[in-house]
Design a protein around this motif. Structure first.
Motif, PDB file in Angstrom:
ATOM      1  N   ASP A 170      -5.407   0.573  34.992  1.00  0.00           N
ATOM      2  CA  ASP A 170      -4.722   1.114  36.158  1.00  0.00           C
ATOM      3  C   ASP A 170      -4.080  -0.009  36.976  1.00  0.00           C
ATOM      4  N   LEU A 171      -4.792  -1.135  37.094  1.00  0.00           N
ATOM      5  CA  LEU A 171      -4.255  -2.297  37.803  1.00  0.00           C
ATOM      6  C   LEU A 171      -3.036  -2.865  37.081  1.00  0.00           C
ATOM      7  N   LEU A 172      -3.142  -3.019  35.760  1.00  0.00           N
ATOM      8  CA  LEU A 172      -2.050  -3.630  34.992  1.00  0.00           C
ATOM      9  C   LEU A 172      -0.814  -2.735  34.922  1.00  0.00           C
TER      10      LEU A 172
ATOM     11  N   ILE B 147     -11.701  11.091  29.478  1.00  0.00           N
ATOM     12  CA  ILE B 147     -11.245  10.534  28.207  1.00  0.00           C
ATOM     13  C   ILE B 147      -9.776  10.137  28.318  1.00  0.00           C
ATOM     14  N   VAL B 148      -8.996  10.963  28.999  1.00  0.00           N
ATOM     15  CA  VAL B 148      -7.586  10.650  29.217  1.00  0.00           C
ATOM     16  C   VAL B 148      -7.421   9.660  30.360  1.00  0.00           C
ATOM     17  N   SER B 149      -8.256   9.780  31.390  1.00  0.00           N
ATOM     18  CA  SER B 149      -8.197   8.902  32.565  1.00  0.00           C
ATOM     19  C   SER B 149      -9.565   8.255  32.763  1.00  0.00           C
ATOM     20  N   PRO B 150      -9.853   7.168  32.045  1.00  0.00           N
ATOM     21  CA  PRO B 150     -11.195   6.582  32.069  1.00  0.00           C
ATOM     22  C   PRO B 150     -11.679   6.175  33.458  1.00  0.00           C
ATOM     23  N   GLU B 151     -10.747   5.835  34.335  1.00  0.00           N
ATOM     24  CA  GLU B 151     -11.145   5.438  35.683  1.00  0.00           C
ATOM     25  C   GLU B 151     -11.793   6.594  36.440  1.00  0.00           C
ATOM     26  N   LYS B 152     -11.667   7.830  35.907  1.00  0.00           N
ATOM     27  CA  LYS B 152     -12.270   8.999  36.551  1.00  0.00           C
ATOM     28  C   LYS B 152     -13.650   9.328  35.980  1.00  0.00           C
TER      29      LYS B 152
END
Length: 276
Positions: free
Chosen positions: A157-159, A81-86
């Motif tokens: 994360d990219l941006l 939820i805090v780090s959606p990429e995970k």
């Protein structure tokens, strides 16, 4: 003083207007906050916290309103939820796959916002403009529509190589951020990340990450009569009764002449609200 309401506190409800309209949510009741500006308020913590999910009494609130067992078991409290990429839904380890399907496998918006300066963020499409108001954004602009929460986290994360993703809450409460040209910033940031975005589209499909065009930035005004010259943070855990004249509301903060208080931080606290 007159008691306006008491009950389990939730984050302030918001309605986009000029300025934004706010209300306390205390259990099942709502108390409009904007009419209280200029009046003396007293917020009294009644000494009890009940988990906003299961209702269990807890000595400490985790993740803004949960008891520890719910914090360690609910999908809405997981690291992704805090780090959606995970996100780990695809590996079959989601805490609640059905919840994940509803919440995470839906359209998310990548946006630029100007709160204490430019930042990038993500939110579910259904949370616009609430998310921006809760962050105290002066301006906001959706820039990409992404198919899932995980993919939106990968885009964010990219941006982040070009723009931050944090709000300086102290700067937020000291005044209005200078106006920015969000459209020009969008073009610059997306241009710098074009190669990475193309790689993500090739990985997930062209329809998974779509540029949003023809959208103008939204401007948001807050009901603030005066900003503090010095930020003093008020804490109900240390001082169960907080009192002062209300000068305004921004984001989820009340601005009093005695200090500022983040209402969202005290979700699930039993609270009584009085006004003079």
């Amino acid at each position: 003083m007159v008691e306006l309401g008491r009950g389990a506190l939730s984050k302030l409800s918001v309605q986009l207007d000029s300025p934004v309209r706010y209300a306390f949510r205390l259990g099942e009741s709502e108390v409009q906050v904007n009419p209280l500006i200029g009046r003396r308020l007293r917020l009294e913590y009644l000494g009890a916290i009940h988990c906003s999910h299961c209702g269990r009494r807890t000595n400490k609130s985790f993740a803004q309103g949960y008891c520890y067992p719910c914090f360690t078991s609910l999908p809405q409290c997981d690291i992704c939820i805090v780090s959606p990429e995970k996100c780990h839904h695809e590996w079959g380890t989601c805490r609640d796959p059905e919840w994940g399907q509803r919440f995470c496998m839906s359209d998310h918006i990548v946006y630029l916002a100007n709160s204490s300066g430019i930042k990038v963020g993500i939110t579910r499409a259904s949370q616009i403009p609430t998310r921006w108001i809760d962050q105290g954004a002066r301006q906001a602009l959706p820039i990409l529509r992404v198919a899932t929460r995980q993919q939106s986290g990968q885009v964010e994360d990219l941006l982040r190589s070009q723009v931050g993703d944090r709000t300086n809450w102290r700067a937020l409460l000291k005044g209005e951020a200078p106006e920015l040209d969000l459209a020009a910033l969008r073009d610059s940031i997306l241009g710098a990340c074009a190669e990475g975005l193309l790689a993500l589209q090739q990985r997930h499909g062209l329809q998974a990450i779509q540029l949003l065009t023809g959208i103008k930035p939204i401007d948001i005004r807050y009901p603030v009569e005066a900003y503090p010259s010095k930020i003093v943070s008020l804490d109900l855990d240390k001082t169960p009764v907080v009192e002062g004249t209300l000068h305004g509301i921004k984001g989820q903060y009340l601005i009093l002449d005695t200090g500022v208080i983040n209402i969202r931080k005290y979700t699930a606290y039993q609270l009584a609200v009085h006004a003079h």
